[in-house]
Design a protein around this motif. Structure first.
Motif, PDB file in Angstrom:
ATOM      1  N   ARG A 136       0.836  -1.192   0.000  1.00  0.00           N
ATOM      2  CA  ARG A 136       0.000   0.000   0.000  1.00  0.00           C
ATOM      3  C   ARG A 136       0.873   1.243   0.000  1.00  0.00           C
ATOM      4  NH1 ARG A 136      -2.915  -3.027   4.322  1.00  0.00           N
ATOM      5  NH2 ARG A 136      -4.668  -4.099   3.304  1.00  0.00           N
ATOM      6  N   GLY A 137       0.379   2.306  -0.629  1.00  0.00           N
ATOM      7  CA  GLY A 137       1.161   3.535  -0.717  1.00  0.00           C
ATOM      8  C   GLY A 137       2.038   3.536  -1.955  1.00  0.00           C
ATOM      9  N   GLU A 138       3.151   4.219  -1.873  1.00  0.00           N
ATOM     10  CA  GLU A 138       4.086   4.281  -3.004  1.00  0.00           C
ATOM     11  C   GLU A 138       4.995   3.070  -2.976  1.00  0.00           C
ATOM     12  OE1 GLU A 138       5.982   8.142  -4.798  1.00  0.00           O
ATOM     13  OE2 GLU A 138       7.393   7.312  -3.346  1.00  0.00           O
ATOM     14  N   ILE A 139       4.985   2.287  -4.067  1.00  0.00           N
ATOM     15  CA  ILE A 139       5.809   1.082  -4.129  1.00  0.00           C
ATOM     16  C   ILE A 139       6.588   1.067  -5.443  1.00  0.00           C
ATOM     17  CG2 ILE A 139       4.159  -0.221  -2.729  1.00  0.00           C
ATOM     18  CD1 ILE A 139       3.328  -1.694  -5.333  1.00  0.00           C
ATOM     19  N   TRP A 140       7.605   0.200  -5.495  1.00  0.00           N
ATOM     20  CA  TRP A 140       8.375   0.014  -6.722  1.00  0.00           C
ATOM     21  C   TRP A 140       7.857  -1.218  -7.452  1.00  0.00           C
ATOM     22  CZ3 TRP A 140      11.918   3.372  -8.625  1.00  0.00           C
ATOM     23  CH2 TRP A 140      12.399   4.363  -7.761  1.00  0.00           C
ATOM     24  N   GLN A 141       7.776  -1.105  -8.764  1.00  0.00           N
ATOM     25  CA  GLN A 141       7.253  -2.210  -9.565  1.00  0.00           C
ATOM     26  C   GLN A 141       8.067  -2.341 -10.848  1.00  0.00           C
ATOM     27  OE1 GLN A 141       3.221  -2.097 -11.648  1.00  0.00           O
ATOM     28  NE2 GLN A 141       2.693  -3.314  -9.835  1.00  0.00           N
ATOM     29  N   VAL A 142       8.464  -3.569 -11.169  1.00  0.00           N
ATOM     30  CA  VAL A 142       9.160  -3.842 -12.431  1.00  0.00           C
ATOM     31  C   VAL A 142       8.115  -4.235 -13.470  1.00  0.00           C
ATOM     32  CG1 VAL A 142      10.846  -5.282 -13.630  1.00  0.00           C
ATOM     33  CG2 VAL A 142      11.245  -4.595 -11.245  1.00  0.00           C
ATOM     34  N   PRO A 143       7.994  -3.496 -14.573  1.00  0.00           N
ATOM     35  CA  PRO A 143       6.988  -3.823 -15.589  1.00  0.00           C
ATOM     36  C   PRO A 143       7.187  -5.239 -16.119  1.00  0.00           C
ATOM     37  CG  PRO A 143       7.957  -1.669 -16.019  1.00  0.00           C
ATOM     38  CD  PRO A 143       8.786  -2.311 -14.943  1.00  0.00           C
ATOM     39  N   PRO A 144       6.101  -5.962 -16.388  1.00  0.00           N
ATOM     40  CA  PRO A 144       6.240  -7.320 -16.927  1.00  0.00           C
ATOM     41  C   PRO A 144       6.759  -7.298 -18.361  1.00  0.00           C
ATOM     42  CG  PRO A 144       3.938  -6.644 -16.937  1.00  0.00           C
ATOM     43  CD  PRO A 144       4.684  -5.572 -16.214  1.00  0.00           C
ATOM     44  N   MET A 145       7.381  -8.397 -18.776  1.00  0.00           N
ATOM     45  CA  MET A 145       7.874  -8.476 -20.151  1.00  0.00           C
ATOM     46  C   MET A 145       6.720  -8.387 -21.146  1.00  0.00           C
ATOM     47  SD  MET A 145      11.103  -8.449 -20.690  1.00  0.00           S
ATOM     48  CE  MET A 145      10.926  -8.830 -22.429  1.00  0.00           C
ATOM     49  N   TYR A 146       5.585  -9.004 -20.809  1.00  0.00           N
ATOM     50  CA  TYR A 146       4.424  -8.893 -21.695  1.00  0.00           C
ATOM     51  C   TYR A 146       3.654  -7.620 -21.339  1.00  0.00           C
ATOM     52  CZ  TYR A 146       5.119 -13.477 -23.777  1.00  0.00           C
ATOM     53  OH  TYR A 146       5.638 -14.542 -24.477  1.00  0.00           O
ATOM     54  N   SER A 147       4.193  -6.493 -21.808  1.00  0.00           N
ATOM     55  CA  SER A 147       3.567  -5.192 -21.586  1.00  0.00           C
ATOM     56  C   SER A 147       3.962  -4.268 -22.724  1.00  0.00           C
ATOM     57  CB  SER A 147       4.010  -4.595 -20.242  1.00  0.00           C
ATOM     58  OG  SER A 147       5.390  -4.265 -20.272  1.00  0.00           O
ATOM     59  N   VAL A 157      14.760  -8.822 -21.135  1.00  0.00           N
ATOM     60  CA  VAL A 157      15.711  -7.741 -20.889  1.00  0.00           C
ATOM     61  C   VAL A 157      15.476  -7.157 -19.501  1.00  0.00           C
ATOM     62  CG1 VAL A 157      15.879  -7.150 -23.329  1.00  0.00           C
ATOM     63  CG2 VAL A 157      14.181  -5.991 -21.908  1.00  0.00           C
ATOM     64  N   ASP A 158      16.504  -6.497 -18.981  1.00  0.00           N
ATOM     65  CA  ASP A 158      16.354  -5.816 -17.700  1.00  0.00           C
ATOM     66  C   ASP A 158      15.404  -4.641 -17.869  1.00  0.00           C
ATOM     67  OD1 ASP A 158      18.090  -7.498 -16.359  1.00  0.00           O
ATOM     68  OD2 ASP A 158      19.849  -6.277 -16.842  1.00  0.00           O
ATOM     69  N   ARG A 159      14.471  -4.506 -16.923  1.00  0.00           N
ATOM     70  CA  ARG A 159      13.524  -3.389 -16.947  1.00  0.00           C
ATOM     71  C   ARG A 159      13.707  -2.572 -15.688  1.00  0.00           C
ATOM     72  NH1 ARG A 159      11.967  -8.599 -17.180  1.00  0.00           N
ATOM     73  NH2 ARG A 159       9.993  -8.330 -16.028  1.00  0.00           N
ATOM     74  N   PRO A 160      13.881  -1.270 -15.823  1.00  0.00           N
ATOM     75  CA  PRO A 160      14.016  -0.442 -14.627  1.00  0.00           C
ATOM     76  C   PRO A 160      12.724  -0.415 -13.825  1.00  0.00           C
ATOM     77  CG  PRO A 160      13.818   0.925 -16.596  1.00  0.00           C
ATOM     78  CD  PRO A 160      13.970  -0.484 -17.070  1.00  0.00           C
ATOM     79  N   ALA A 161      12.859  -0.526 -12.505  1.00  0.00           N
ATOM     80  CA  ALA A 161      11.691  -0.454 -11.626  1.00  0.00           C
ATOM     81  C   ALA A 161      11.113   0.953 -11.656  1.00  0.00           C
ATOM     82  CB  ALA A 161      12.069  -0.847 -10.210  1.00  0.00           C
ATOM     83  N   ARG A 162       9.789   1.049 -11.498  1.00  0.00           N
ATOM     84  CA  ARG A 162       9.113   2.342 -11.507  1.00  0.00           C
ATOM     85  C   ARG A 162       8.272   2.478 -10.244  1.00  0.00           C
ATOM     86  NH1 ARG A 162       5.866   2.571 -17.062  1.00  0.00           N
ATOM     87  NH2 ARG A 162       4.688   0.981 -15.950  1.00  0.00           N
ATOM     88  N   LYS A 163       8.132   3.716  -9.792  1.00  0.00           N
ATOM     89  CA  LYS A 163       7.267   3.975  -8.647  1.00  0.00           C
ATOM     90  C   LYS A 163       5.817   4.033  -9.108  1.00  0.00           C
ATOM     91  CE  LYS A 163      10.367   6.577  -5.581  1.00  0.00           C
ATOM     92  NZ  LYS A 163      10.585   7.900  -4.907  1.00  0.00           N
ATOM     93  N   VAL A 164       4.954   3.332  -8.401  1.00  0.00           N
ATOM     94  CA  VAL A 164       3.519   3.408  -8.655  1.00  0.00           C
ATOM     95  C   VAL A 164       2.814   3.633  -7.320  1.00  0.00           C
ATOM     96  CG1 VAL A 164       3.617   1.963 -10.717  1.00  0.00           C
ATOM     97  CG2 VAL A 164       3.220   0.900  -8.481  1.00  0.00           C
ATOM     98  N   GLN A 165       1.584   4.080  -7.400  1.00  0.00           N
ATOM     99  CA  GLN A 165       0.834   4.411  -6.189  1.00  0.00           C
ATOM    100  C   GLN A 165      -0.339   3.462  -6.009  1.00  0.00           C
ATOM    101  OE1 GLN A 165       1.829   7.066  -4.188  1.00  0.00           O
ATOM    102  NE2 GLN A 165       0.350   6.376  -2.653  1.00  0.00           N
ATOM    103  N   ILE A 166      -0.375   2.779  -4.871  1.00  0.00           N
ATOM    104  CA  ILE A 166      -1.498   1.923  -4.510  1.00  0.00           C
ATOM    105  C   ILE A 166      -2.281   2.637  -3.411  1.00  0.00           C
ATOM    106  CG2 ILE A 166      -2.238  -0.351  -3.737  1.00  0.00           C
ATOM    107  CD1 ILE A 166      -0.699  -0.422  -6.362  1.00  0.00           C
ATOM    108  N   HIS A 167      -3.439   3.162  -3.763  1.00  0.00           N
ATOM    109  CA  HIS A 167      -4.222   3.931  -2.801  1.00  0.00           C
ATOM    110  C   HIS A 167      -4.891   3.024  -1.783  1.00  0.00           C
ATOM    111  CE1 HIS A 167      -3.455   7.317  -5.355  1.00  0.00           C
ATOM    112  NE2 HIS A 167      -4.127   6.816  -6.359  1.00  0.00           N
TER     113      HIS A 167
END
Length: 303
Positions: free
Chosen positions: A112-123, A142-152
């Motif tokens: 919950r809140g601000e978390i880091w997420q690595v996008p899936p390859m099938y995206s 390939v390596d994918r940089p993690a991104r911050k996303v918000q889980i309210h």
């Protein structure tokens, strides 16, 4: 109202096995209109709210202030796939994994809140100019940089310990991958998890109860009632404060002329973006305030 001038939001309940682009394509055939767009992609097997922009409303695609979405997601614990959902190729099984309701609810607090997420390859995310799903289909990872996303919000709606399945309600910000969220929850529980169903229940401020099917839209066209079933374009900008212009200011706005902020009583020092109406309450578009120059300039004109 002619097909050339009609505009607004048509909320569709996207069926499974349709891509978001498939929905647009089918609607173009039904409505005999080319100028259609949508406010956020849904995976093919997902269902639920797909807000379709009609006519000049398509200008809103890249400037929506409300990017939050709500999903009802079903998850199965104990295995993984290459797509992070039940429709992919199974890549791992965890026969000893047994999740309890207490353990699951305890782990949910980590997401919950601000978390880091690595996008899936099938995206559809691009890395070095290549869509990840294009690489994944060729077997390339390939390596994918993690991104911050918000889980309210993230809440457990239903739980079946015998079947090791759950249904979660997720409210999140832009760019969140629900199947990745579920996969990461599985990893946090010491094994794996896959998404088995996904329904978007709210997007851009619109709910599933406001959505129509293809058959509904065909009926609206037969009845000549399509326009009355479109949500007004300004509802996309309900999160922004409103400005009401005089007749003279409306003409200037329509011509792209910057307006004097001191001549706009509703201007707020703390706010830079607005939805704008003329003296007759007709929605004109959006505007951006530049307090340093004491001017209001046109953001996007919808009139």
């Amino acid at each position: 109202m002619s097909q050339e001038t009609i505009q607004g939001v048509l909320c569709m309940n996207k069926p499974a096995e349709f891509t978001s682009f498939d929905v647009i394509g089918k609607l173009r055939g039904i409505l005999r209109m080319r100028r259609l767009g949508h406010t956020g992609t849904l995976d093919p097997m997902a269902t639920g709210v797909l807000s379709v922009l009609v006519g000049r409303a398509t200008r809103a695609c890249d400037i929506l202030p409300d990017q939050d979405k709500t999903y009802r997601a079903s998850v199965q614990f104990g295995w993984e796939t290459d797509t992070e959902d039940v429709w992919g190729v199974r890549t791992a099984v965890y026969p000893e994994m047994h999740v309890t309701k207490e353990a699951l609810e305890s782990v949910l607090s980590q997401f919950r809140g601000e978390i880091w997420q690595v996008p899936p390859m099938y995206s559809a995310v691009s890395v070095d100019g290549k869509r990840l799903y294009e690489l994944a289909r060729k077997g390339v990872v390939v390596d994918r940089p993690a991104r911050k996303v918000q889980i309210h919000t993230l809440t457990l709606e239903t739980w079946n310990e015998d079947a090791q399945t759950a249904e979660l309600l997720v409210s999140c910000g832009k760019g969140t991958y629900i199947r990745t969220l579920l996969s990461d929850i599985g990893k946090a529980l010491g094994g794996g998890a896959v998404m088995t169903a996904l329904c978007r229940t709210q997007a851009s401020g619109f709910s599933l109860e406001q959505c129509y099917t293809f058959e509904d839209v065909k009926r609206f066209c037969r009845e000549g009632s399509l326009a009355s079933h479109l949500i007004p374009t300004d509802r996309l900008f309900a999160a922004l404060p409103a400005l009401h212009l005089t007749e003279k200011q409306s003409v200037l706005y329509g011509n792209g002329v910057k307006l004097d902020l001191e001549q706009i009583p509703e201007y707020q020092d703390s706010q830079t973006e607005y939805r704008v109406y003329d003296a007759k309450q007709v929605f004109l578009g959006t505007a951006l305030a530049e307090p340093e120059n004491s001017v209001l300039r046109v953001g996007k004109n919808f009139n």
